[in-house]
Design a protein around this motif. Structure first.
Motif, PDB file in Angstrom:
ATOM      1  N   LEU A 227       0.828  -1.212   0.000  1.00 60.16           N
ATOM      2  CA  LEU A 227       0.000   0.000   0.000  1.00 60.16           C
ATOM      3  C   LEU A 227       0.855   1.252   0.000  1.00 60.16           C
ATOM      4  O   LEU A 227       0.538   2.235  -0.705  1.00 60.16           O
ATOM      5  CB  LEU A 227      -0.910  -0.009   1.241  1.00 60.16           C
ATOM      6  CG  LEU A 227      -1.723   1.267   1.487  1.00 60.16           C
ATOM      7  CD1 LEU A 227      -2.947   1.298   0.578  1.00 60.16           C
ATOM      8  CD2 LEU A 227      -2.136   1.372   2.946  1.00 60.16           C
ATOM      9  N   MET A 228       1.934   1.245   0.747  1.00 58.24           N
ATOM     10  CA  MET A 228       2.736   2.447   0.926  1.00 58.24           C
ATOM     11  C   MET A 228       3.330   2.956  -0.383  1.00 58.24           C
ATOM     12  O   MET A 228       3.562   4.153  -0.536  1.00 58.24           O
ATOM     13  CB  MET A 228       3.840   2.195   1.964  1.00 58.24           C
ATOM     14  CG  MET A 228       3.301   1.986   3.375  1.00 58.24           C
ATOM     15  SD  MET A 228       4.579   1.632   4.606  1.00 58.24           S
ATOM     16  CE  MET A 228       5.332   3.247   4.799  1.00 58.24           C
ATOM     17  N   ARG A 229       3.519   2.077  -1.333  1.00 62.98           N
ATOM     18  CA  ARG A 229       4.084   2.542  -2.607  1.00 62.98           C
ATOM     19  C   ARG A 229       3.013   3.026  -3.579  1.00 62.98           C
ATOM     20  O   ARG A 229       3.334   3.443  -4.692  1.00 62.98           O
ATOM     21  CB  ARG A 229       4.919   1.426  -3.249  1.00 62.98           C
ATOM     22  CG  ARG A 229       4.154   0.210  -3.712  1.00 62.98           C
ATOM     23  CD  ARG A 229       5.098  -0.879  -4.211  1.00 62.98           C
ATOM     24  NE  ARG A 229       4.397  -2.024  -4.763  1.00 62.98           N
ATOM     25  CZ  ARG A 229       3.999  -2.119  -6.028  1.00 62.98           C
ATOM     26  NH1 ARG A 229       4.230  -1.122  -6.862  1.00 62.98           N
ATOM     27  NH2 ARG A 229       3.378  -3.194  -6.456  1.00 62.98           N
ATOM     28  N   ARG A 230       1.754   3.014  -3.148  1.00 69.23           N
ATOM     29  CA  ARG A 230       0.658   3.383  -4.053  1.00 69.23           C
ATOM     30  C   ARG A 230      -0.087   4.647  -3.627  1.00 69.23           C
ATOM     31  O   ARG A 230      -0.973   5.097  -4.361  1.00 69.23           O
ATOM     32  CB  ARG A 230      -0.360   2.227  -4.134  1.00 69.23           C
ATOM     33  CG  ARG A 230       0.224   0.899  -4.586  1.00 69.23           C
ATOM     34  CD  ARG A 230      -0.869  -0.171  -4.676  1.00 69.23           C
ATOM     35  NE  ARG A 230      -0.330  -1.489  -4.930  1.00 69.23           N
ATOM     36  CZ  ARG A 230      -0.016  -1.980  -6.128  1.00 69.23           C
ATOM     37  NH1 ARG A 230      -0.193  -1.219  -7.203  1.00 69.23           N
ATOM     38  NH2 ARG A 230       0.471  -3.200  -6.274  1.00 69.23           N
ATOM     39  N   VAL A 231       0.221   5.233  -2.482  1.00 62.66           N
ATOM     40  CA  VAL A 231      -0.684   6.225  -1.906  1.00 62.66           C
ATOM     41  C   VAL A 231      -0.217   7.666  -2.000  1.00 62.66           C
ATOM     42  O   VAL A 231      -0.987   8.577  -1.664  1.00 62.66           O
ATOM     43  CB  VAL A 231      -0.963   5.892  -0.419  1.00 62.66           C
ATOM     44  CG1 VAL A 231      -1.672   4.569  -0.278  1.00 62.66           C
ATOM     45  CG2 VAL A 231       0.329   5.915   0.386  1.00 62.66           C
ATOM     46  N   ALA A 251      -0.677   7.341   5.585  1.00 62.88           N
ATOM     47  CA  ALA A 251      -0.282   8.703   5.936  1.00 62.88           C
ATOM     48  C   ALA A 251       1.236   8.854   5.941  1.00 62.88           C
ATOM     49  O   ALA A 251       1.782   9.852   5.460  1.00 62.88           O
ATOM     50  CB  ALA A 251      -0.863   9.073   7.303  1.00 62.88           C
ATOM     51  N   ALA A 252       1.933   7.864   6.469  1.00 62.47           N
ATOM     52  CA  ALA A 252       3.396   7.921   6.526  1.00 62.47           C
ATOM     53  C   ALA A 252       4.017   7.915   5.139  1.00 62.47           C
ATOM     54  O   ALA A 252       5.108   8.454   4.939  1.00 62.47           O
ATOM     55  CB  ALA A 252       3.930   6.750   7.349  1.00 62.47           C
ATOM     56  N   ALA A 253       3.329   7.309   4.172  1.00 65.60           N
ATOM     57  CA  ALA A 253       3.858   7.209   2.812  1.00 65.60           C
ATOM     58  C   ALA A 253       3.431   8.381   1.933  1.00 65.60           C
ATOM     59  O   ALA A 253       3.677   8.358   0.723  1.00 65.60           O
ATOM     60  CB  ALA A 253       3.412   5.895   2.179  1.00 65.60           C
ATOM     61  N   GLY A 254       2.773   9.375   2.518  1.00 63.45           N
ATOM     62  CA  GLY A 254       2.505  10.592   1.760  1.00 63.45           C
ATOM     63  C   GLY A 254       1.112  10.752   1.223  1.00 63.45           C
ATOM     64  O   GLY A 254       0.887  11.589   0.329  1.00 63.45           O
ATOM     65  N   LEU A 308      -8.241   6.244  -3.591  1.00 59.81           N
ATOM     66  CA  LEU A 308      -7.952   4.870  -3.173  1.00 59.81           C
ATOM     67  C   LEU A 308      -8.885   4.510  -2.034  1.00 59.81           C
ATOM     68  O   LEU A 308      -8.989   5.268  -1.062  1.00 59.81           O
ATOM     69  CB  LEU A 308      -6.491   4.724  -2.749  1.00 59.81           C
ATOM     70  CG  LEU A 308      -5.979   3.312  -2.427  1.00 59.81           C
ATOM     71  CD1 LEU A 308      -4.481   3.210  -2.709  1.00 59.81           C
ATOM     72  CD2 LEU A 308      -6.244   2.911  -0.972  1.00 59.81           C
ATOM     73  N   VAL A 309      -9.565   3.395  -2.169  1.00 60.34           N
ATOM     74  CA  VAL A 309     -10.426   2.902  -1.098  1.00 60.34           C
ATOM     75  C   VAL A 309      -9.947   1.508  -0.707  1.00 60.34           C
ATOM     76  O   VAL A 309      -9.786   0.630  -1.561  1.00 60.34           O
ATOM     77  CB  VAL A 309     -11.904   2.847  -1.515  1.00 60.34           C
ATOM     78  CG1 VAL A 309     -12.750   2.297  -0.365  1.00 60.34           C
ATOM     79  CG2 VAL A 309     -12.400   4.228  -1.920  1.00 60.34           C
ATOM     80  N   LEU A 310      -9.702   1.335   0.573  1.00 64.74           N
ATOM     81  CA  LEU A 310      -9.280   0.053   1.127  1.00 64.74           C
ATOM     82  C   LEU A 310     -10.402  -0.504   1.984  1.00 64.74           C
ATOM     83  O   LEU A 310     -10.969   0.215   2.812  1.00 64.74           O
ATOM     84  CB  LEU A 310      -8.019   0.236   1.982  1.00 64.74           C
ATOM     85  CG  LEU A 310      -7.597  -0.932   2.874  1.00 64.74           C
ATOM     86  CD1 LEU A 310      -7.040  -2.064   2.029  1.00 64.74           C
ATOM     87  CD2 LEU A 310      -6.590  -0.482   3.911  1.00 64.74           C
ATOM     88  N   MET A 311     -10.737  -1.778   1.788  1.00 64.80           N
ATOM     89  CA  MET A 311     -11.741  -2.430   2.629  1.00 64.80           C
ATOM     90  C   MET A 311     -11.205  -3.782   3.081  1.00 64.80           C
ATOM     91  O   MET A 311     -10.841  -4.624   2.278  1.00 64.80           O
ATOM     92  CB  MET A 311     -13.057  -2.602   1.879  1.00 64.80           C
ATOM     93  CG  MET A 311     -12.950  -3.115   0.462  1.00 64.80           C
ATOM     94  SD  MET A 311     -14.522  -3.546  -0.281  1.00 64.80           S
ATOM     95  CE  MET A 311     -14.820  -5.149   0.485  1.00 64.80           C
ATOM     96  N   GLY A 344     -10.037   5.629 -12.602  1.00 59.69           N
ATOM     97  CA  GLY A 344      -8.605   5.384 -12.496  1.00 59.69           C
ATOM     98  C   GLY A 344      -8.130   5.190 -11.079  1.00 59.69           C
ATOM     99  O   GLY A 344      -6.939   4.928 -10.840  1.00 59.69           O
ATOM    100  N   GLY A 345      -9.055   5.311 -10.118  1.00 64.49           N
ATOM    101  CA  GLY A 345      -8.696   5.107  -8.717  1.00 64.49           C
ATOM    102  C   GLY A 345      -8.500   3.639  -8.396  1.00 64.49           C
ATOM    103  O   GLY A 345      -8.860   2.749  -9.180  1.00 64.49           O
ATOM    104  N   LEU A 346      -7.956   3.391  -7.218  1.00 62.02           N
ATOM    105  CA  LEU A 346      -7.619   2.030  -6.816  1.00 62.02           C
ATOM    106  C   LEU A 346      -8.603   1.517  -5.766  1.00 62.02           C
ATOM    107  O   LEU A 346      -8.864   2.196  -4.761  1.00 62.02           O
ATOM    108  CB  LEU A 346      -6.209   1.957  -6.237  1.00 62.02           C
ATOM    109  CG  LEU A 346      -5.048   2.175  -7.199  1.00 62.02           C
ATOM    110  CD1 LEU A 346      -3.724   2.100  -6.443  1.00 62.02           C
ATOM    111  CD2 LEU A 346      -5.064   1.140  -8.308  1.00 62.02           C
TER     112      LEU A 346
END
Length: 411
Positions: A227-231, A251-254, A308-311, A344-346
């Motif tokens: 996840l951190m490389r995509r956000v 949040a930590a990945a920007g 980006l939506v994570l479930m 185009g969102g994830l």
């Protein structure tokens, strides 16, 4: 039935079970053959045999639900060597070595050391939290051998503390006090509550005595790294956020802004604290205490949109107003999520439901996309982290699905 060696019992299995054992399956399920077994204590050592007497496996008698025996060794093993302290040390050594050789634990001190069937110890897990160990038993059969197991753990791993927890087959409806009673300190000095651990260079608080869960699902560690490389720069919605591990990673990945939704106010408070442990200002992000199914329509009415939506819902949950099951809940949830997701969102959809394999899970996502008149193109499929290994002979051990898909126009 009598046995010349009182330390173990011969037990005949049916043809179907015999085939599964020869394929390496670690569990024996109740049937008419097992109903004819001798009356033995839970945890008794069994030599599983064909009707003609050919040995197939060594197992422990279990007594909780449909599983009546758990395989622990090949038939060629000597009965006298099984379940001794030295035997446990050898099994634990193999598990530790697998992780040293093949699992990336850089900047991580919270991970799984023994993963049940994946490490040849069916019904047992052993987790490390910054030097404090948590042993969990999912089968009554291990109670008889827990002293030898504890001694082996302490001898080999020298933990700061060792906690032991028995996991009952039915956990729904347990009160918080009942959950806390499941865990006890059996060695060493108890850790502070909460205890701060590190994962992928980030910090999270856990509590080994809190109940069924410590506060951090370590099987998602590799997926949080993904996840951190995509956000970076994205607006992120995290549904069923629990204590915010994915939210902190984003949040930590920007991530530009992270919205965390969970029904538990206590979990969201811990999520805010986890932001603070990582020097992330929780006030720059949103925390919504609500039922995910109720908040999604509200977000839509407010014209909220996300990149980006994570479930990552539980496989089953029930509240006063809604009930979530993987099959029906996933379709309904994804259908609503797609309305909030930018083109185009994830979509990142995850499930730990063991009885739903990846192919069936993708079909649920397909149904939801068709209902939403949208396309989903899968760009990545992941599973549990490498310290949660599973045997090819036990496909049920690959329980975690993690699917990353791009929202596109319907073709």
């Amino acid at each position: 039935m009598t046995c010349s060696n009182p330390a173990w019992w011969p037990c005949v299995v049916g043809p179907q079970t015999g085939q599964m054992l020869e394929l390496g399956h670690p569990l024996v399920l109740r049937d008419r053959y097992t109903d004819a077994w001798p009356q033995t204590a839970c945890g008794a050592l069994l030599l599983l045999q064909e009707q003609q007497g050919r040995p197939l496996a060594w197992a422990l008698r279990d007594a909780d639900g449909p599983v009546v025996a758990r395989v622990i060794a090949a038939p060629a093993s000597a009965a006298a060597e099984l379940l001794s302290v030295d035997w446990f040390v050898r099994r634990l050594t193999q598990a530790v070595q697998l992780r040293r050789d093949h699992v990336d634990l850089e900047q991580t001190d919270a991970y799984r050391l023994v993963n049940g069937e994946g490490d040849g110890l069916s019904g047992l897990t052993l987790d490390c939290y910054a030097g404090h160990l948590l042993l969990q038993m999912y089968g009554h059969c291990w109670q008889l051998h827990r002293r030898a197991l504890q001694e082996a753990i302490v001898r080999l791993l020298a933990p700061v503390s060792l906690h032991e927890k028995f996991r009952p087959r039915q956990t729904r409806g347990l009160s918080r006090e009942e959950q806390q009673d499941l865990c006890r300190l059996v060695h060493g000095q108890a850790p502070p509550a909460p205890l701060l651990v590190q994962e992928n260079g980030l910090y999270f608080q856990v509590d080994l005595m809190a109940g069924l869960h410590s506060g951090l699902f370590m099987d998602q560690r590799d997926n949080r790294r993904d996840l951190m490389r995509r956000v970076a720069g994205r607006r992120v919605l995290n549904l069923f956020a629990y204590t915010g591990a994915f939210s902190v990673a984003a949040a930590a990945a920007g991530a530009r802004q992270v919205t965390s939704v969970d029904l538990s106010a206590a979990a969201l408070q811990q999520a805010r604290q986890n932001f603070g442990h990582n020097r992330l200002n929780p006030k720059r992000h949103a925390f919504i205490c609500a039922d995910c199914f109720e908040i999604l329509p509200q977000l839509g009415q407010q014209a909220e949109r996300f990149d980006l939506v994570l479930m990552d819902p539980p496989s089953f949950s029930s509240t006063a107003k809604s009930r979530f099951t993987t099959a029906a809940g996933t379709v309904s949830l994804v259908r609503q999520v797609l309305d909030l997701l930018e083109p185009g969102g994830l979509l990142i959809a995850s499930s730990n439901h063991q009885k739903t394999d990846l192919a069936d899970y993708l079909k649920l996502l397909r149904r939801a996309a068709l209902d939403a008149v949208a396309g989903l193109r899968v760009i990545h499929c992941g599973g549990q982290s490498g310290d949660f290994p599973h045997s090819v002979s036990f496909p049920e051990g690959r329980y975690l699905k993690y699917v990353v898909a791009v929202k596109t126009a319907m073709v």
